[in-house]
Design a protein around this motif. Sequence first.
Motif, PDB file in Angstrom:
ATOM      1  N   GLU A  27       0.952  -1.176   0.088  1.00 19.88           N
ATOM      2  CA  GLU A  27      -0.079  -0.018   0.090  1.00 19.88           C
ATOM      3  C   GLU A  27       0.951   1.197  -0.027  1.00 19.88           C
ATOM      4  O   GLU A  27       1.946   1.245   0.435  1.00 19.88           O
ATOM      5  CB  GLU A  27      -0.911  -0.038   1.155  1.00 19.88           C
ATOM      6  CG  GLU A  27      -1.770  -1.307   1.314  1.00 19.88           C
ATOM      7  CD  GLU A  27      -2.760  -1.075   2.472  1.00 19.88           C
ATOM      8  OE1 GLU A  27      -2.521  -0.350   3.525  1.00 19.88           O
ATOM      9  OE2 GLU A  27      -3.674  -2.004   2.592  1.00 19.88           O
ATOM     10  N   PHE A  28       0.338   2.155  -0.731  1.00 13.64           N
ATOM     11  CA  PHE A  28       0.835   3.686  -0.650  1.00 13.64           C
ATOM     12  C   PHE A  28      -0.149   4.770  -0.501  1.00 13.64           C
ATOM     13  O   PHE A  28      -1.283   4.613  -0.897  1.00 13.64           O
ATOM     14  CB  PHE A  28       1.535   3.677  -2.072  1.00 13.64           C
ATOM     15  CG  PHE A  28       2.590   2.731  -2.231  1.00 13.64           C
ATOM     16  CD1 PHE A  28       3.898   3.079  -1.941  1.00 13.64           C
ATOM     17  CD2 PHE A  28       2.501   1.679  -3.082  1.00 13.64           C
ATOM     18  CE1 PHE A  28       5.041   2.118  -2.453  1.00 13.64           C
ATOM     19  CE2 PHE A  28       3.248   0.715  -3.581  1.00 13.64           C
ATOM     20  CZ  PHE A  28       4.607   0.940  -3.319  1.00 13.64           C
ATOM     21  N   TYR A  68      -4.539   7.155  -2.657  1.00 17.31           N
ATOM     22  CA  TYR A  68      -4.168   5.690  -1.866  1.00 17.31           C
ATOM     23  C   TYR A  68      -4.097   4.488  -2.963  1.00 17.31           C
ATOM     24  O   TYR A  68      -5.024   4.319  -3.669  1.00 17.31           O
ATOM     25  CB  TYR A  68      -5.303   5.618  -0.723  1.00 17.31           C
ATOM     26  CG  TYR A  68      -5.299   4.144  -0.136  1.00 17.31           C
ATOM     27  CD1 TYR A  68      -4.539   3.804   0.788  1.00 17.31           C
ATOM     28  CD2 TYR A  68      -6.070   3.136  -0.532  1.00 17.31           C
ATOM     29  CE1 TYR A  68      -4.392   2.864   1.346  1.00 17.31           C
ATOM     30  CE2 TYR A  68      -6.156   1.711   0.300  1.00 17.31           C
ATOM     31  CZ  TYR A  68      -5.240   1.739   0.957  1.00 17.31           C
ATOM     32  OH  TYR A  68      -5.146   0.394   1.542  1.00 17.31           O
ATOM     33  N   THR A  78       3.065   6.721   2.973  1.00 19.33           N
ATOM     34  CA  THR A  78       3.227   5.334   3.379  1.00 19.33           C
ATOM     35  C   THR A  78       4.238   4.618   1.942  1.00 19.33           C
ATOM     36  O   THR A  78       3.696   5.063   0.789  1.00 19.33           O
ATOM     37  CB  THR A  78       2.014   4.628   3.474  1.00 19.33           C
ATOM     38  OG1 THR A  78       1.162   5.233   4.475  1.00 19.33           O
ATOM     39  CG2 THR A  78       2.007   3.257   3.716  1.00 19.33           C
ATOM     40  N   GLY A  79       5.341   4.004   2.124  1.00 16.33           N
ATOM     41  CA  GLY A  79       5.735   3.405   0.879  1.00 16.33           C
ATOM     42  C   GLY A  79       6.830   4.025   0.713  1.00 16.33           C
ATOM     43  O   GLY A  79       6.985   5.127   0.852  1.00 16.33           O
TER      44      GLY A  79
END
Length: 173
Positions: A2-3, A99, A150-151
Amino acid sequence: MEFLVKTNLGTTEIMAYQKIAGKTVQKVKMTALHWGLIGFGLLGLTASGAALSVARGGAGAVLGIALSMLAFVWGVNWYRYLTFKTARRLPAEFEQKFYFDDASMVAQGGTEKVVHQYGEFRDLAETEDYFVLFLHKGAGYILDKKGFLTGTLAQFGEFIKEKTGKDIPFVKI
């Protein structure tokens, strides 16, 4: 995997998007318009200047010079014009969040949410500061590389290539 990516869409990002699109998915159109306006302006200035000197004045020659100068200046500032045209429809520093998960990408801007399957992306591009995901020639998303919450960038590049089945050409702007 996930990012989560946040991009504040200001004039800098819009200008970058326009230049990236102009060097990738809209290359023929943007090159023709940009250089066509410049060429038309220079040709018109030359012709109007010659007409002005031969006719020793005249409103037509002066109007030709004014219109040719307008075309030339518009051509030179083509990407600024496109940026202005887009930016005036958005609030200042419009915040977007993206997302990414295994199934799809969700784009959220303000109260609107849009879900895209990875197969919808026609082209991808990357610069020193951005990733760009094109839905078609006239629409896409720009992701600020500094906005990854995130990521990581390296993971994202491999992830998006795998999910879309497309390469990510590097574009210098």
